[in-house]
Design a protein around this motif. Structure first.
Motif, short mmCIF file in Angstrom:
data_model
loop_
_atom_site.label_atom_id
_atom_site.label_comp_id
_atom_site.label_asym_id
_atom_site.label_seq_id
_atom_site.Cartn_x
_atom_site.Cartn_y
_atom_site.Cartn_z
N LYS A 1 28.18 -8.96 9.25
CA LYS A 1 29.60 -8.85 8.96
C LYS A 1 29.80 -8.93 7.45
CE LYS A 1 30.73 -11.24 13.28
NZ LYS A 1 31.32 -12.46 13.88
N ASP A 2 30.93 -8.47 6.95
CA ASP A 2 31.19 -8.42 5.51
C ASP A 2 31.01 -9.79 4.85
OD1 ASP A 2 31.68 -5.74 5.70
OD2 ASP A 2 33.87 -5.92 5.64
N GLU A 3 31.49 -10.84 5.53
CA GLU A 3 31.43 -12.17 4.92
C GLU A 3 30.00 -12.70 4.78
OE1 GLU A 3 32.75 -12.86 9.29
OE2 GLU A 3 33.11 -11.40 7.69
N GLU A 4 29.06 -12.08 5.49
CA GLU A 4 27.68 -12.54 5.42
C GLU A 4 26.93 -12.02 4.20
OE1 GLU A 4 26.69 -13.48 10.09
OE2 GLU A 4 26.49 -11.39 9.41
N TYR A 5 27.58 -11.15 3.42
CA TYR A 5 27.03 -10.72 2.14
C TYR A 5 27.43 -11.70 1.03
CZ TYR A 5 25.88 -6.22 4.27
OH TYR A 5 25.35 -5.23 5.06
N VAL A 6 28.20 -12.72 1.39
CA VAL A 6 28.69 -13.72 0.42
C VAL A 6 28.07 -15.08 0.78
CG1 VAL A 6 30.74 -14.87 -0.51
CG2 VAL A 6 30.84 -12.45 0.17
N ASP A 7 27.57 -15.78 -0.23
CA ASP A 7 26.91 -17.06 0.02
C ASP A 7 27.94 -18.16 0.27
OD1 ASP A 7 24.81 -18.81 0.35
OD2 ASP A 7 24.30 -18.94 -1.77
N TRP A 8 27.48 -19.26 0.85
CA TRP A 8 28.33 -20.43 1.06
C TRP A 8 28.91 -20.88 -0.28
CZ3 TRP A 8 29.61 -22.08 5.79
CH2 TRP A 8 28.78 -21.75 6.86
N GLY A 9 30.19 -21.22 -0.27
CA GLY A 9 30.83 -21.75 -1.47
C GLY A 9 31.17 -20.70 -2.52
N HIS A 10 30.99 -19.42 -2.19
CA HIS A 10 31.27 -18.35 -3.15
C HIS A 10 32.26 -17.35 -2.55
CE1 HIS A 10 28.07 -19.19 -6.21
NE2 HIS A 10 27.59 -19.88 -5.19
N GLU A 11 32.86 -16.55 -3.43
CA GLU A 11 33.76 -15.48 -3.00
C GLU A 11 33.22 -14.11 -3.36
OE1 GLU A 11 37.59 -16.26 -4.63
OE2 GLU A 11 37.87 -18.15 -3.55
N GLU A 12 32.31 -14.08 -4.37
CA GLU A 12 31.77 -12.80 -4.83
C GLU A 12 30.56 -12.40 -4.00
OE1 GLU A 12 29.42 -15.98 -6.89
OE2 GLU A 12 31.53 -15.66 -6.35
N ILE A 13 30.22 -11.10 -4.03
CA ILE A 13 29.04 -10.59 -3.34
C ILE A 13 27.80 -11.23 -3.94
CG2 ILE A 13 27.66 -8.52 -2.87
CD1 ILE A 13 30.18 -8.62 -1.25
N PHE A 14 26.86 -11.57 -3.10
CA PHE A 14 25.65 -12.30 -3.50
C PHE A 14 24.76 -11.45 -4.40
CE2 PHE A 14 21.15 -13.37 -2.53
CZ PHE A 14 21.14 -14.69 -2.92
N ASN A 15 24.16 -12.10 -5.42
CA ASN A 15 23.05 -11.49 -6.16
C ASN A 15 22.06 -12.58 -6.54
OD1 ASN A 15 23.26 -12.18 -9.29
ND2 ASN A 15 25.35 -11.92 -8.49
N THR A 16 20.79 -12.22 -6.61
CA THR A 16 19.74 -13.22 -6.86
C THR A 16 19.51 -13.36 -8.35
OG1 THR A 16 18.10 -11.48 -6.56
CG2 THR A 16 18.53 -12.89 -4.67
N ALA A 17 20.36 -14.14 -9.01
CA ALA A 17 20.23 -14.38 -10.44
C ALA A 17 19.38 -15.62 -10.66
CB ALA A 17 21.61 -14.55 -11.07
N ILE A 18 18.09 -15.40 -10.80
CA ILE A 18 17.16 -16.53 -10.95
C ILE A 18 16.74 -16.64 -12.40
CG2 ILE A 18 14.99 -17.54 -10.18
CD1 ILE A 18 15.17 -15.73 -7.72
N GLY A 19 16.82 -17.84 -12.96
CA GLY A 19 16.40 -18.06 -14.34
C GLY A 19 14.96 -18.52 -14.42
N VAL A 20 14.62 -19.10 -15.57
CA VAL A 20 13.26 -19.61 -15.79
C VAL A 20 13.22 -21.08 -15.42
CG1 VAL A 20 11.47 -20.02 -17.51
CG2 VAL A 20 12.87 -17.96 -17.63
#
Length: 695
Positions: free
Chosen positions: A551-570
């Motif tokens: 479903k559309d809402e499953e592209y959004v992580d818990w506690g967020h409103e924006e579409i998910f992206n994997t922004a991983i730092g160092v």
């Protein structure tokens, strides 16, 4: 920074703080390489956040012990320098977030006014020494392990042997065979024992660890006398420092050294190293951590609250009898481990008439209050309830452990804290009877590195992602079957299946319903999992992993409103030391100064270890001139022989290996310290002469 010299009474701490300020200034001026500076600040508890320009500061609280005054000091510091929040960790620390790097020296100075340190709370050091939070009051304990954990903290803090290791080292002390400090996933874990002569000692577990690749610790001593635990740990650290990996940080923990060398060879090296130890026997001061004074006896009012169901649930799940007759320990459940500073102050004010002046932070991010009289329990409950600190079900399946995840961590993939809240709601709203179930643990990490200890959970989740319809979907890796068995034995959770994060609540419901329907009477979750097998649970949860029904809402992580992206730092769990020749030689020169200063102070063992470090750093610098980069200290020593001594480029009175490894052939005497220092001074001068020739 000059004011620190006059306002702090401890000259060692004063020097540390002034040094941090100087290093920050040098970094700002471009005089210290960024990677080198990272390792320096990490060893002083200053950790980069996901958000640019701010730091997380980790406060090191040995075995989770904090007094009222210290907690109030930490709250004041968080308000002044951070975000006004205190985050309790699984290593019994407190973290403050959103701190300016330039203000960390002042922050540290403020904490030290009440004997609170940030030194070696992060970085490639001995991390916080943990213990069972109920040590000292546990009716089943053979003796209180608190003084032993305290001895480890004081002995290894600022100890030269563990300042620049390949990776971090973690120690734990459990109060009894229930092993609530998880000896089986520590580099060294200790469980108290008493032998047939009535002497104190410890069962010792070595080489455990979680992370992305969990290892269970190996039993190395059934009974190690109490005066030998620090010498043994010192030998372990010396061997780890010399033989441990330094290039590939993913393979740099002690557990990988056990895998690489084999347990038998590692134990041989540990035994060989004992001659060089500062202490051959170390007497633990059993009175170093005294039991706190009980609160004054008051006339407690009779309160109708005792007749409420909420109070009875709380009394049954959060209150335990102490070994001290007539007193009780009270556990406080702290959702996601966060306490706002205003609540922390109100908490201290509310509980102080009823509890002893010692709070213990627990491994599941809660609090333990001690020495509560039976008559004081209703009044204490009223105070806690007013602050929303009286939720029943401490350490039950409804008490979920979580790391900060994407809220602040560079490595976080998903929002573990919001997921934790959602899972707890499932328990309390749909399975309220399970607040009495303390056999099943749920733990969450925002990534695979297990800061939330998902690897030892009965039901664990770690942040991940999957792709569907050309988009990235926030997901959880479901882990099942882990947990404590007892007396050093444990289980690592198995990876079963990935599912979209928003379906984690459905995963939990499915598992609990199946356990209720298909487990036999009195069957534990471990037995149920083993009987059914991993594939059974894969098939059970497979419908929830179906990406065709997203479903559309499953592209959004818990506690967020924006579409998910994997922004991983160092990641900053260990700082990387940059391999630049000039940097290494400057470090060697600095360490030579430390070696001479320690010698002049009569600290022979410290001087010897600093001298050893000069040999290694200087040799590594010359090897880089030939593009030879070894990943271990022992490798540097051997490569220097191959590329410089055997070729005749460098003249020594013996092999470099024999020269340097005198360190574990001699007692740490004044005579050896002097001779070893003379050897390294000559060696360093020879290196400088060669460098000048090239210039």
């Amino acid at each position: 920074m000059q004011s620190f010299r006059t306002e702090l009474e401890n000259p060692v701490v004063e020097k540390d703080i002034i040094d941090l300020e100087k290093k920050i200034r040098a970094f700002r001026e471009g005089k210290i390489h960024e990677e080198k500076f990272r390792s320096l600040r990490l060893a002083r508890g200053v950790y980069g956040q996901r958000q640019p320009g701010v730091q997380m500061v980790r406060i090191k609280l040995p075995f989770g012990k904090v007094t009222f005054k210290q907690l109030l000091r930490i709250a004041d510091v968080s308000d002044e320098y951070g975000s006004g929040n205190l985050h309790l960790t699984t290593r019994q620390d407190i973290q403050i977030h959103y701190v300016s790097l330039d203000r960390t020296p002042q922050l540290w100075e403020e904490l030290e006014r009440d004997d609170v340190t940030i030194r070696e709370a992060c970085g490639n050091t001995v991390r916080n020494v943990t213990s069972s939070p109920d040590s000292g009051i546990n009716p089943n304990e053979l003796f209180d392990v608190s003084p032993y954990a305290h001895a480890f903290f004081t002995y290894f803090l600022r100890n030269p042997i563990c300042q620049e290791m390949g990776r971090k080292i973690k120690f734990s002390f459990s109060s009894d065979e229930k092993d609530t400090a998880y000896s089986y996933i520590h580099d060294l874990g200790f469980i108290p024992k008493i032998n047939e002569n009535g002497e104190r000692g410890f069962k010792v577990m070595l080489g455990g660890g979680l992370g992305a690749q969990p290892f269970l610790a190996s039993l190395v001593h059934d009974f190690l006398p109490e005066d030998q635990i620090i010498p043994y740990a010192e030998s372990v650290l010396r061997v780890f420092d010399r033989y441990g990996e330094r290039t590939n940080r993913n393979k740099a923990r002690l557990k990988y050294l056990v895998q690489k060398l084999g347990l038998e060879e590692l134990l041989r090296l540990i035994d060989e190293e004992r001659i060089a130890n500062k202490s051959k026997s170390f007497k633990i001061d059993r009175d170093a951590v005294l039991s706190p004074e009980p609160p004054a006896l008051l006339e407690y009012p009779e309160l109708d609250v005792v007749n409420t169901l909420d109070y009875q649930h709380w009394r049954a799940t959060n209150v335990v009898e102490q070994k001290q007759s007539g007193f009780y320990g009270v556990y406080v459940k702290v959702p996601v481990g966060d306490i706002k500073t205003d609540r922390a102050r109100k908490l201290v004010a509310g509980i102080s008439p009823y509890v002893a002046d010692e709070i213990r932070i627990t491994q599941n991010q809660g609090l333990l209050l001690k020495f509560v009289r039976a008559g004081a329990l209703p009044a204490l409950y009223v105070e806690l309830k007013a602050l929303d600190f009286a939720t029943p079900g401490f350490d039950s399946i409804g008490d979920v452990t979580t790391c900060p995840g994407t809220d602040t961590c560079n490595l976080g993939i998903s929002n573990s804290m919001s997921l934790s809240v959602a899972l707890e709601e499932v328990i309390y709203e749909e399975f309220p009877e399970l607040i009495y179930d303390k056999d099943i643990k749920i733990k969450i990490s925002g990534c695979m590195n297990s800061c939330g200890q998902h690897g030892l959970a009965h039901i664990g989740f770690h942040g991940s992602s999957v792709k569907a319809n050309g988009k990235v979907v926030p997901a959880v890796q479901v882990m099942l079957g882990g947990g404590t068995v007892g007396d050093g034995a444990g289980r690592v959770a198995e990876r079963v299946i990935k599912a979209p994060s928003k379906r984690a609540t459905g995963v939990l419901r499915t598992l609990l319903n199946d356990f209720s329907a298909n487990s036999s009477t009195e069957e534990s979750f471990h037995s149920y999992y083993d009987r059914q097998g991993k594939d059974y649970f894969y098939q059970l949860l497979k419908p929830l992993a179906d990406l065709t029904t997203l479903k559309d809402e499953e592209y959004v992580d818990w506690g967020h409103e924006e579409i998910f992206n994997t922004a991983i730092g160092v990641g900053e769990c260990a700082g990387v030391v940059i391999d630049l020749v000039a940097t290494l030689l400057l470090e060697a020169e600095e360490k030579l100064g430390w070696a001479k200063a320690s010698f002049e102070a009569g600290a022979w063992s410290d001087s010897i270890y600093h001298t050893y470090a000069v040999f290694v750093n200087a040799a590594k610098a010359l090897l880089l001139d030939k593009a030879v980069n070894s990943s271990t200290q022992i490798g540097v020593i051997r490569e220097f022989d191959t590329h410089y001594v055997e070729t005749g480029e460098f003249e020594l009175k013996s092999t470099f290996n024999e020269l340097v490894l005198q360190i574990n052939k001699h007692e740490p005497t004044a005579e050896f310290a002097a001779a070893y220092l003379a050897d390294v001074t000559a060696f360093f001068n020879q290196i400088n002469a060669k460098r000048e020739e090239k210039i």
